[in-house]
Enzyme design. Structure first.
Site, mmCIF file in Angstrom:
data_model
loop_
_atom_site.group_PDB
_atom_site.id
_atom_site.type_symbol
_atom_site.label_atom_id
_atom_site.label_comp_id
_atom_site.label_asym_id
_atom_site.label_seq_id
_atom_site.Cartn_x
_atom_site.Cartn_y
_atom_site.Cartn_z
ATOM 1 N N CYS A 1 18.967 -11.377 -17.154
ATOM 2 C CA CYS A 1 19.647 -10.829 -18.244
ATOM 3 C C CYS A 1 19.110 -10.510 -19.695
ATOM 4 C CB CYS A 1 20.994 -11.549 -18.627
ATOM 5 S SG CYS A 1 22.417 -10.704 -19.171
ATOM 6 N N GLU B 1 25.534 -19.948 -24.067
ATOM 7 C CA GLU B 1 24.265 -20.238 -23.029
ATOM 8 C C GLU B 1 23.404 -21.165 -23.587
ATOM 9 O OE1 GLU B 1 23.464 -15.731 -21.574
ATOM 10 O OE2 GLU B 1 22.650 -17.232 -20.424
ATOM 11 N N GLU C 1 23.284 -12.111 -12.072
ATOM 12 C CA GLU C 1 23.254 -13.634 -12.814
ATOM 13 C C GLU C 1 24.427 -14.267 -12.495
ATOM 14 O OE1 GLU C 1 23.638 -12.956 -16.900
ATOM 15 O OE2 GLU C 1 22.742 -14.788 -17.440
HETATM 16 N N1 ING Z 1 24.047 -11.483 -21.753
HETATM 17 C C1 ING Z 1 23.818 -10.560 -22.894
HETATM 18 C C2 ING Z 1 22.412 -9.540 -22.632
HETATM 19 O O1 ING Z 1 21.414 -10.119 -23.058
HETATM 20 C C3 ING Z 1 23.512 -10.052 -25.157
HETATM 21 C C4 ING Z 1 23.935 -11.042 -24.363
HETATM 22 C C5 ING Z 1 23.952 -8.851 -25.253
HETATM 23 C C6 ING Z 1 22.476 -10.446 -26.244
HETATM 24 C C7 ING Z 1 23.527 -8.033 -26.142
HETATM 25 C C8 ING Z 1 22.117 -9.334 -27.220
HETATM 26 C C9 ING Z 1 22.817 -8.174 -26.933
HETATM 27 O O2 ING Z 1 22.531 -8.613 -21.848
HETATM 28 C C10 ING Z 1 23.415 -12.488 -21.214
HETATM 29 N N2 ING Z 1 24.029 -13.233 -20.333
HETATM 30 O O3 ING Z 1 21.934 -12.657 -21.746
#
Ligand code: ING
Length: 303
Positions: free
Chosen positions: A171, A145, A46
């Site tokens: 992601c 984001e 990503e």
């Molecule tokens: N990053 C993380 C992901 O979903 C996140 C943000 C991490 C959200 C852990 C909730 C828990 O892997 C992106 N870019 O979505």
């Protein structure tokens, strides 16, 4: 059986000061390494051209538009498109998309599939945007984001390519089972995704090891519950000190990871994937036509 050597090209950290050209050169090196191992496709992360900029607070587009790409291929992408077509290797690429649509500028967290002949086979715009649109100021970084990207407006689709029918996501999407089911119902044989997952959680004092566990749990469940291959590519390591998890993996339709990266730098993993391996799963336990009872699923699409 239909077997293809497919690669995941994990990117180590991209620093704020690093140029898009440097990131593209690193991806070209991994593309060549994958090709040397017989790969016909490679999955990059990503937002693969720049540092994970949603960790920073910017006020105006003038400040953050430098992280975005315009045009497809954008100028920065061109050398990657050229080398991939020269070697006959298809790829998944995640990037920040800026485009004029509907009479205004739109910005999305986007991924594309480029087939082995260099033609764009599909585009996806990230639907599940995690984090906040306003800073939470709870740590020395943010997750903005929702500030920089609109929710994707293309939905979850599948794309027919020279190696088979591919579904894409990005992601946070991988944490939502709906993502994969909607694409499996459209016949996806493979899911390709990139991710940037901070090691620290700024919203809750969560043990760091859970980041890796939840990542792996999500993609292994997705593979098994939809009888499809999953290729997950991390951008990871410490970007200007801000750590992100690695754990890039190739997961078989049985749910078992058949390849994983060992570190948090640029690293290519490959597997000779039998695309027919998922057939028995979709013909037996997950025969959607025979076993699903949609009359009981209504709440999933309710508010
Ligand atoms: N990053 C993380 C992901 O979903 C996140 C943000 C991490 C959200 C852990 C909730 C828990 O892997 C992106 N870019 O979505």
């Amino acid at each position: 059986s239909r077997k293809h050597v497919i690669a995941v090209g994990q990117l180590g950290p991209i620093m704020l000061a690093e140029s898009k050209a440097e990131a593209v050169d690193r991806m070209i090196a991994m593309l060549r390494e994958a090709h040397a191992q017989g790969a016909v496709w490679i999955v990059f992360p990503e937002l693969a051209l720049t540092t994970f900029f949603p960790r920073y607070i910017y006020e105006t587009p003038e400040e953050y538009d430098r992280f975005f790409e315009e045009g497809l291929p954008s100028p920065a992408m061109r050398p990657l498109f050229a080398e991939a077509a020269r070697l006959g290797v298809g790829f998944y690429l995640g990037y920040a998309e800026k485009v004029a649509e509907g009479g205004r500028m739109r910005r999305f967290n986007t991924s594309i599939l480029v087939d082995r002949d260099g033609t764009v086979a599909g585009k996806y715009r990230k639907v599940h945007l995690p984090g906040t649109s306003e800073p939470v100021l709870k740590a020395d970084f943010e997750h903005l984001e929702k500030r920089y990207f609109e929710v994707g407006d293309l939905g979850f689709n599948t794309f027919d390519t020279s190696i088979g029918r591919i579904g894409m996501c990005i992601c946070n999407d991988r944490r939502w089972p709906e993502t994969f089911r909607v694409m499996a119902l459209q016949g996806a044989e493979m899911f390709m995704l990139g991710y940037n997952t901070p090691t620290r959680n700024i919203h809750h004092p969560e043990p760091a090891h859970l980041r890796e566990f939840h990542h792996r749990l999500s993609i292994e469940a997705a593979a098994y519950q939809n009888g499809a291959w999953v290729f997950a590519s991390a951008k990871c390591g410490a970007e200007d000190g801000f750590a992100m998890i690695g754990g890039s993996a190739i997961v078989a339709p049985t749910g078992e990871s058949v390849a994983r990266t060992a570190g948090e730098a640029d690293e290519v993993i490959c597997h000779n994937c039998d695309l027919g391996l998922g057939d028995y799963i979709r013909r037996t336990v997950f025969d959607f036509g025979r076993h699903r009872r949609i009359e009981h699923y209504g709440l999933i699409t309710a508010t």
